[in-house]
Scaffold this motif. Structure first.
Motif, PDB file in Angstrom:
ATOM      1  N   ALA A 204      -4.169   3.725 -33.615  1.00  0.00           N
ATOM      2  CA  ALA A 204      -2.969   3.230 -34.453  1.00  0.00           C
ATOM      3  C   ALA A 204      -1.819   3.728 -33.682  1.00  0.00           C
ATOM      4  CB  ALA A 204      -2.981   3.931 -36.095  1.00  0.00           C
ATOM      5  N   MET A 205      -1.993   4.894 -33.304  1.00  0.00           N
ATOM      6  CA  MET A 205      -0.815   5.145 -32.561  1.00  0.00           C
ATOM      7  C   MET A 205      -0.292   4.476 -31.404  1.00  0.00           C
ATOM      8  SD  MET A 205       0.509   8.056 -34.381  1.00  0.00           S
ATOM      9  CE  MET A 205       0.026   6.878 -35.775  1.00  0.00           C
ATOM     10  N   CYS A 206      -1.277   4.048 -30.772  1.00  0.00           N
ATOM     11  CA  CYS A 206      -1.040   3.223 -29.689  1.00  0.00           C
ATOM     12  C   CYS A 206      -0.591   1.776 -30.117  1.00  0.00           C
ATOM     13  CB  CYS A 206      -2.420   2.884 -28.801  1.00  0.00           C
ATOM     14  SG  CYS A 206      -2.950   4.432 -27.851  1.00  0.00           S
ATOM     15  N   ALA A 207      -1.249   1.396 -31.407  1.00  0.00           N
ATOM     16  CA  ALA A 207      -0.839  -0.202 -31.683  1.00  0.00           C
ATOM     17  C   ALA A 207       0.475  -0.145 -32.418  1.00  0.00           C
ATOM     18  CB  ALA A 207      -1.962  -0.511 -32.610  1.00  0.00           C
ATOM     19  N   PHE A 208       1.014   1.095 -32.978  1.00  0.00           N
ATOM     20  CA  PHE A 208       1.958   1.213 -33.733  1.00  0.00           C
ATOM     21  C   PHE A 208       2.995   2.403 -33.147  1.00  0.00           C
ATOM     22  CE2 PHE A 208      -1.305  -0.655 -36.596  1.00  0.00           C
ATOM     23  CZ  PHE A 208      -0.462  -1.646 -36.950  1.00  0.00           C
ATOM     24  N   PRO A 209       3.545   2.207 -31.957  1.00  0.00           N
ATOM     25  CA  PRO A 209       4.243   3.343 -31.329  1.00  0.00           C
ATOM     26  C   PRO A 209       5.713   3.593 -32.137  1.00  0.00           C
ATOM     27  CG  PRO A 209       4.650   1.129 -29.945  1.00  0.00           C
ATOM     28  CD  PRO A 209       3.586   0.824 -31.200  1.00  0.00           C
ATOM     29  N   ASP A 210       5.983   2.679 -32.955  1.00  0.00           N
ATOM     30  CA  ASP A 210       7.277   3.269 -33.746  1.00  0.00           C
ATOM     31  C   ASP A 210       6.743   4.238 -34.803  1.00  0.00           C
ATOM     32  OD1 ASP A 210       8.816   1.457 -32.569  1.00  0.00           O
ATOM     33  OD2 ASP A 210       8.936   0.044 -34.160  1.00  0.00           O
ATOM     34  N   VAL A 211       5.667   4.467 -35.235  1.00  0.00           N
ATOM     35  CA  VAL A 211       5.224   5.215 -35.933  1.00  0.00           C
ATOM     36  C   VAL A 211       4.834   6.547 -35.365  1.00  0.00           C
ATOM     37  CG1 VAL A 211       3.253   6.004 -37.613  1.00  0.00           C
ATOM     38  CG2 VAL A 211       3.998   3.666 -37.737  1.00  0.00           C
ATOM     39  N   GLN A 212       4.480   6.571 -34.162  1.00  0.00           N
ATOM     40  CA  GLN A 212       4.164   7.664 -33.278  1.00  0.00           C
ATOM     41  C   GLN A 212       5.520   8.653 -32.847  1.00  0.00           C
ATOM     42  OE1 GLN A 212       1.625   9.057 -29.542  1.00  0.00           O
ATOM     43  NE2 GLN A 212       2.396   6.995 -29.675  1.00  0.00           N
ATOM     44  N   ARG A 213       6.606   7.552 -32.605  1.00  0.00           N
ATOM     45  CA  ARG A 213       7.865   8.198 -32.335  1.00  0.00           C
ATOM     46  C   ARG A 213       8.694   9.032 -33.561  1.00  0.00           C
ATOM     47  NH1 ARG A 213       8.195   3.618 -28.656  1.00  0.00           N
ATOM     48  NH2 ARG A 213       9.050   2.218 -30.625  1.00  0.00           N
ATOM     49  N   LYS A 214       8.102   8.127 -34.727  1.00  0.00           N
ATOM     50  CA  LYS A 214       8.829   8.909 -35.946  1.00  0.00           C
ATOM     51  C   LYS A 214       8.318  10.328 -36.207  1.00  0.00           C
ATOM     52  CE  LYS A 214      10.034   7.804 -40.761  1.00  0.00           C
ATOM     53  NZ  LYS A 214      10.085   6.702 -41.810  1.00  0.00           N
ATOM     54  N   ALA A 215       6.888  10.259 -35.963  1.00  0.00           N
ATOM     55  CA  ALA A 215       6.221  11.579 -36.095  1.00  0.00           C
ATOM     56  C   ALA A 215       6.728  12.486 -34.917  1.00  0.00           C
ATOM     57  CB  ALA A 215       4.603  11.491 -35.911  1.00  0.00           C
ATOM     58  N   PHE A 216       6.776  12.096 -33.831  1.00  0.00           N
ATOM     59  CA  PHE A 216       7.446  13.078 -32.805  1.00  0.00           C
ATOM     60  C   PHE A 216       8.748  13.888 -33.368  1.00  0.00           C
ATOM     61  CE2 PHE A 216       5.772  10.320 -29.078  1.00  0.00           C
ATOM     62  CZ  PHE A 216       4.450  11.174 -29.118  1.00  0.00           C
ATOM     63  N   GLU A 217       9.486  12.999 -33.654  1.00  0.00           N
ATOM     64  CA  GLU A 217      10.772  13.443 -34.342  1.00  0.00           C
ATOM     65  C   GLU A 217      10.888  14.450 -35.412  1.00  0.00           C
ATOM     66  OE1 GLU A 217      13.072  10.140 -35.967  1.00  0.00           O
ATOM     67  OE2 GLU A 217      13.455   9.225 -34.016  1.00  0.00           O
ATOM     68  N   GLU A 218       9.872  14.457 -36.148  1.00  0.00           N
ATOM     69  CA  GLU A 218       9.569  15.421 -37.427  1.00  0.00           C
ATOM     70  C   GLU A 218       9.011  16.699 -36.790  1.00  0.00           C
ATOM     71  OE1 GLU A 218       7.830  14.940 -41.695  1.00  0.00           O
ATOM     72  OE2 GLU A 218       5.942  15.204 -40.233  1.00  0.00           O
ATOM     73  N   ILE A 219       8.035  16.724 -35.749  1.00  0.00           N
ATOM     74  CA  ILE A 219       7.312  17.643 -35.139  1.00  0.00           C
ATOM     75  C   ILE A 219       8.178  18.543 -34.642  1.00  0.00           C
ATOM     76  CG2 ILE A 219       5.404  18.348 -33.513  1.00  0.00           C
ATOM     77  CD1 ILE A 219       3.620  16.521 -34.964  1.00  0.00           C
ATOM     78  N   ASP A 220       9.182  17.843 -33.470  1.00  0.00           N
ATOM     79  CA  ASP A 220       9.875  18.582 -32.734  1.00  0.00           C
ATOM     80  C   ASP A 220      10.912  19.379 -33.593  1.00  0.00           C
ATOM     81  OD1 ASP A 220       8.454  17.438 -30.710  1.00  0.00           O
ATOM     82  OD2 ASP A 220       9.833  16.016 -30.038  1.00  0.00           O
ATOM     83  N   GLN A 221      11.539  18.669 -34.706  1.00  0.00           N
ATOM     84  CA  GLN A 221      12.365  19.392 -35.465  1.00  0.00           C
ATOM     85  C   GLN A 221      11.978  20.482 -36.131  1.00  0.00           C
ATOM     86  OE1 GLN A 221      14.046  16.651 -38.241  1.00  0.00           O
ATOM     87  NE2 GLN A 221      15.682  18.302 -39.250  1.00  0.00           N
ATOM     88  N   VAL A 222      10.511  20.316 -36.680  1.00  0.00           N
ATOM     89  CA  VAL A 222       9.959  21.640 -37.592  1.00  0.00           C
ATOM     90  C   VAL A 222       9.431  22.493 -36.652  1.00  0.00           C
ATOM     91  CG1 VAL A 222       8.254  21.879 -39.198  1.00  0.00           C
ATOM     92  CG2 VAL A 222       9.833  20.051 -39.400  1.00  0.00           C
TER      93      VAL A 222
END
Length: 421
Positions: A204-222
């Motif tokens: 899913a992360m490969c097929a829906f890269p926008d979801v992965q980028r949103k998760a990156f933002e949360e993890i990097d911030q926290v």
């Protein structure tokens, strides 16, 4: 799984198909004591370190990602069940676990004619070989898991399910067959849910890269740059937690809800008469794609588990682990491990489709999943790209420490594998 015995044996000892009663409640309590919502906290150190080793394997040998994920899932369950971890997929317990995963299609209702014509079970092997082969395999599996449990209780001082069961045997006359089913079901039910859901998440992360980028933002911030996510971060990572629920919903592993259910008395539902003992299989694929509950169900959208929405029949918001009293006992262990696995994968890597010879990324078909009782993506090629050199260095450091911590669980086993494995 009912792979451990014929229909009579399974009814007698297998928690998955035991009729509701004293033995079922006893077995359910024993399982709850090892994988219940409170008990699983005791297993966090094992999962924590095994996940670090998994991430290290993906960093160093990304082409073997499926084997790495399967090794991780088997090792956690083996450590919990028998007090010994799995370092390589050629380990006997790992091979047996894979056989369980291969044999799960036996749970599909109506797949075998002997379900409709039970007397076929008693025919000579030369006339109907399948039934006799299954019976022979069940005898070997029961002997294997019984021996493994006794070995796990006697050869390590570390707490594990086998030690608890052997103590229970002394106190309440728990039989060796019951121990075999309880430990076997821990393997049979605890491996594929984790492995296949993790594969579906990476897909899913490969097929829906926008979801992965949103998760990156949360993890990097926290979490930041210098350390991996931990369970203490969960409350601050709601999107990552929602990724677990959406992965379980989007491509549920057991798409027929596992073993069929059956009413213990005649019933009527919505005008349909349901006689006592009727097999009822839940169409989880359809339930999880009901647009009233899950708009645009083919889209991988974790936000659906963050927003106010139409109430689902249970508080989890999905039925990936079944229903009612017979809901999968191992759900807390699986969800606990999936959260940290997903969060650390996202902290460590950008997951992207492999490149074709012309330099373009492979296109993923979101319906290219196995046609079986336990669903996972068809083989796909993926790149695990370290998010930066500092994180890659941190991964290698954490792997070395994790291996040292888990060293007491590295012990050999003298139990011979079943002949059919």
């Amino acid at each position: 799984m009912t792979m451990l015995g014929d229909s009579r044996d399974a009814t007698a000892y297998d928690q998955a198909v035991l009729p509701y009663g004293d033995m079922w409640r006893h077995h359910r309590r024993l399982m709850h004591n090892v994988v219940g919502s409170q008990a699983v906290r005791n297993h966090q150190p094992i999962q924590d370190n095994e996940i670090k080793i998994l991430i290290g394997d993906l960093l160093e040998r990304p082409e073997d990602y499926v084997k790495a994920i399967e090794r991780y899932s088997v090792s956690v369950v083996s450590s919990v069940g028998f007090g010994r971890r799995i370092d390589r997929m050629d380990d006997t317990v790992a091979k047996v676990a894979l056989k369980f995963m291969e044999g799960v299609d036996m749970a599909i209702p109506g797949l075998f004619i002997m379900e409709s014509i039970p007397f076929l079970l008693n025919l000579p092997k030369i006339v109907y070989p399948l039934a006799r082969t299954m019976k022979d395999s069940s005898v070997q599996l029961k002997a294997f898991f019984t021996s493994l449990a006794h070995e796990g209780a006697s050869e390590t001082s570390l707490p594990n399910f086998s030690t608890m069961l052997i103590q229970e045997q002394k106190e309440s006359n728990l039989s060796d067959d019951e121990i075999a089913f309880l430990t076997g079901n821990l393997i049979g039910g605890g491996v594929d849910t984790t492995a296949s859901t993790t594969l579906s998440f990476i897909f899913a992360m490969c097929a829906f890269p926008d979801v992965q980028r949103k998760a990156f933002e949360e993890i990097d911030q926290v979490v930041g740059q210098n350390c991996m996510p931990d369970w203490t971060d969960k409350e601050s990572l709601p999107y990552c937690a929602a990724l677990v629920s959406e992965s379980l919903r989007w491509r549920t592993v057991t798409i027929l809800g596992g073993i069929p259910h059956a009413p213990i008395q005649d019933d009527v539902y919505d005008g349909y008469n349901i006689p006592k003992g009727t097999w009822i299989a839940g169409n989880v694929w359809s339930i999880h794609r009901n647009e009233q509950d899950f708009p645009e169900p083919d889209q991988f959208n974790p936000d659906r588990f963050l927003e106010e929405r139409r109430p689902f029949p249970n508080k989890k918001g999905h039925s990936a682990f079944g229903w009612g009293r017979r809901q999968c006992s191992g759900q807390p262990l699986a969800e606990q491990g999936l959260f940290l696995t997903f969060a650390r994968l996202l902290w460590s890597f950008e997951m992207k489709p492999a490149l074709m010879q012309d330099g373009r990324e492979e296109k993923f078909d979101i319906f290219a999943f196995s046609q079986s009782e336990n669903m996972r993506p068809e083989p796909f090629n993926v790149r695990f790209i370290p998010r930066n050199e500092e994180r890659a260095s941190t991964i290698l450091h954490e792997v070395r420490a994790a291996r040292e911590t888990l060293a007491p669980l590295n012990r050999a086993s003298s139990v011979a594998k079943p002949r059919f494995v």
